[in-house]
Design an enzyme around this catalytic site. Structure first.
Site, PDB file in Angstrom:
ATOM      1  CG  ASP A 150     -46.431  20.886 -31.011  1.00 39.76           C
ATOM      2  OD1 ASP A 150     -46.201  21.996 -30.494  1.00 39.76           O
ATOM      3  OD2 ASP A 150     -45.717  20.398 -31.904  1.00 39.76           O
ATOM      4  CG  HIS A 206     -48.444  26.372 -35.867  1.00 38.55           C
ATOM      5  ND1 HIS A 206     -49.367  26.453 -34.852  1.00 38.55           N
ATOM      6  CD2 HIS A 206     -47.278  25.949 -35.290  1.00 38.55           C
ATOM      7  CE1 HIS A 206     -48.793  26.100 -33.706  1.00 38.55           C
ATOM      8  NE2 HIS A 206     -47.527  25.783 -33.950  1.00 38.55           N
ATOM      9  CE1 TYR A 243     -39.096  23.303 -33.774  1.00 35.30           C
ATOM     10  CE2 TYR A 243     -40.291  23.471 -31.696  1.00 35.30           C
ATOM     11  CZ  TYR A 243     -40.285  23.433 -33.082  1.00 35.30           C
ATOM     12  OH  TYR A 243     -41.464  23.516 -33.780  1.00 35.30           O
ATOM     13  CG  ASP A 266     -41.683  32.234 -36.216  1.00 40.95           C
ATOM     14  OD1 ASP A 266     -40.584  32.379 -35.637  1.00 40.95           O
ATOM     15  OD2 ASP A 266     -42.777  32.287 -35.627  1.00 40.95           O
ATOM     16  CG  HIS A 283     -45.993  25.774 -30.122  1.00 37.35           C
ATOM     17  ND1 HIS A 283     -44.902  24.935 -30.094  1.00 37.35           N
ATOM     18  CD2 HIS A 283     -45.530  27.018 -29.828  1.00 37.35           C
ATOM     19  CE1 HIS A 283     -43.813  25.633 -29.804  1.00 37.35           C
ATOM     20  NE2 HIS A 283     -44.173  26.894 -29.631  1.00 37.35           N
ATOM     21  CG  ASP A 336     -43.163  21.648 -29.243  1.00 42.03           C
ATOM     22  OD1 ASP A 336     -44.015  20.854 -28.796  1.00 42.03           O
ATOM     23  OD2 ASP A 336     -43.433  22.486 -30.134  1.00 42.03           O
TER      24      ASP A 336
END
Length: 380
Positions: A172, A137, A300, A95, A174, A261
């Site tokens: 997002d 993150h 992405y 990642d 995530h 995303d």
């Protein structure tokens, strides 16, 4: 509000010169696709629009959140100095790869988001978009989820230190775990994240029961959503939770993370949103008439990023964009293999999977009971 501009966009070609690697899903050239598409609509040259080239954040700014030992490791990597324990800092194959200019890119993005916060706070503009930002993150002492320096936390923390009450809204796919962690114990920042349930997606956090601690109890809000969540359900959940929270909290400024995303064709996630839902969310942000720091985020599928963030900046700027992409814009996208003619997806999504709606309803009921019901505005 007396302002110098109607909207500011932070952009530089330099942001697109870095490379996570040929097989990494994050392609930094996506930022240039957005800029070029906006230019094809003549938004960049529109009266009242300013494009600002970001400047690197300074070390003191970075230490508002990040540990100096970790920052020293990042600086050393740019100088070719590799510690033996890269994995201790979340770095290495996977990642968070090590690539030339990693630290330089991180401080450039952080500098853009910090300057966006300063310009909005100083009433130089009602909205500033740090398009490469939203790296939500990154943790104080380690990289995580493609993020090395948490520009979102830095911008919010700078605003908080100026005495501003901040509402952070993250759309997002995530969970915005780094931002939640930074402000989990304070009532001076309200964090709201709508995301795919952590049982199904990285980072495995953001459950509805995570509501803050101590003085921050009730100021961390999570809306985990079932895989396959569609436009209709997402927008319903947003409207049930976010506007009432903003009305009660009465923030001085909003910071939004506009990751895309969450779209149906994104290769890493499992939500099913389209430009129709996304643009309505952005329109709601603008309708609040609050000072607004906008950040980018995940995304992405290059077509989604280019079209959605172009739509977003048009809404921020109050500029109506035609659905049909100008010829120049279509040609630019085709060079990336993106064969689209319209900004919007063909139609909104709906779901027949009852688990989608039931999951959202459970989250919303919990928030109404545990957060909205007891919350009263701290302002008297």
């Amino acid at each position: 509000m007396s302002v110098d501009t109607s909207a500011i966009l932070f952009y530089s070609d330099k942001l697109t010169t870095y490379d996570y690697g040929p097989y990494h899903p994050l392609k930094v050239r996506r930022i240039k696709l957005v800029f070029d598409l906006l230019a094809s609509y003549s938004v960049i040259t529109h009266p009242g629009i300013r494009v600002i080239e970001p400047r690197p954040a300074n070390p003191d700014d970075l230490q508002m959140f990040h540990d100096e030992t970790y920052l020293a490791v990042l600086r050393g990597l740019d100088a070719g100095i590799y510690p033996e324990n890269l994995y201790r800092y979340g770095l290495g194959p996977g990642d968070n790869p090590v690539f030339p200019g990693l630290y330089e890119l991180g401080i450039l993005v952080a500098g853009a988001s910090l300057e966006a916060a300063r310009l909005v706070a100083d009433k130089k503009t009602p909205v500033a978009f740090s398009i490469a930002g939203g790296l939500h993150h990154a943790l104080p002492d380690r990289a995580s989820g493609f993020c090395y320096i948490n520009d979102a936390v830095l911008a919010i923390e700078w605003l908080r230190r100026q005495g501003a009450r901040v509402a952070y809204i993250d759309v997002d796919a995530h969970h915005g775990d780094g931002v939640q962690m930074a402000f989990y114990g304070t009532d001076q920042v309200l964090t709201i994240s709508l995301h795919e349930d952590g049982h199904f997606l990285f980072p495995g956090t953001g459950f509805v029961e995570e509501i803050g601690s101590g003085p921050g109890r009730g100021y961390s809000v999570n809306v985990p959503l079932y895989p396959g969540t569609d436009d209709e359900t997402y927008l319903w959940a947003f409207d049930e939770v976010v506007p009432p929270l903003i009305a009660r909290y009465q923030p001085d400024v909003i910071v939004t993370q506009l990751g895309v995303d969450s779209f149906a064709s994104d290769p890493l996630t499992h939500l099913r949103l389209t430009t129709h839902c996304f643009s309505q969310i952005v329109e709601r942000f603008r309708s609040w008439n609050l000072p607004w720091v906008a950040l980018g985020g995940g995304g992405y599928d290059l077509s989604n990023v280019a079209r959605a963030w172009t739509l977003a900046f048009g809404i921020m700027s109050g500029i109506e964009l035609s659905n049909e992409i100008p010829q120049l814009g279509r040609e630019q996208l085709r060079r990336e293999g993106i064969m689209v003619e319209h900004l919007h997806d063909p139609s909104p999504t709906t779901s027949t999977d009852r688990r989608v709606r039931e999951h959202a309803e459970r989250s919303v009921r919990f928030i109404h009971r545990e957060i909205l019901a007891p919350m009263s505005s701290p302002r008297r």
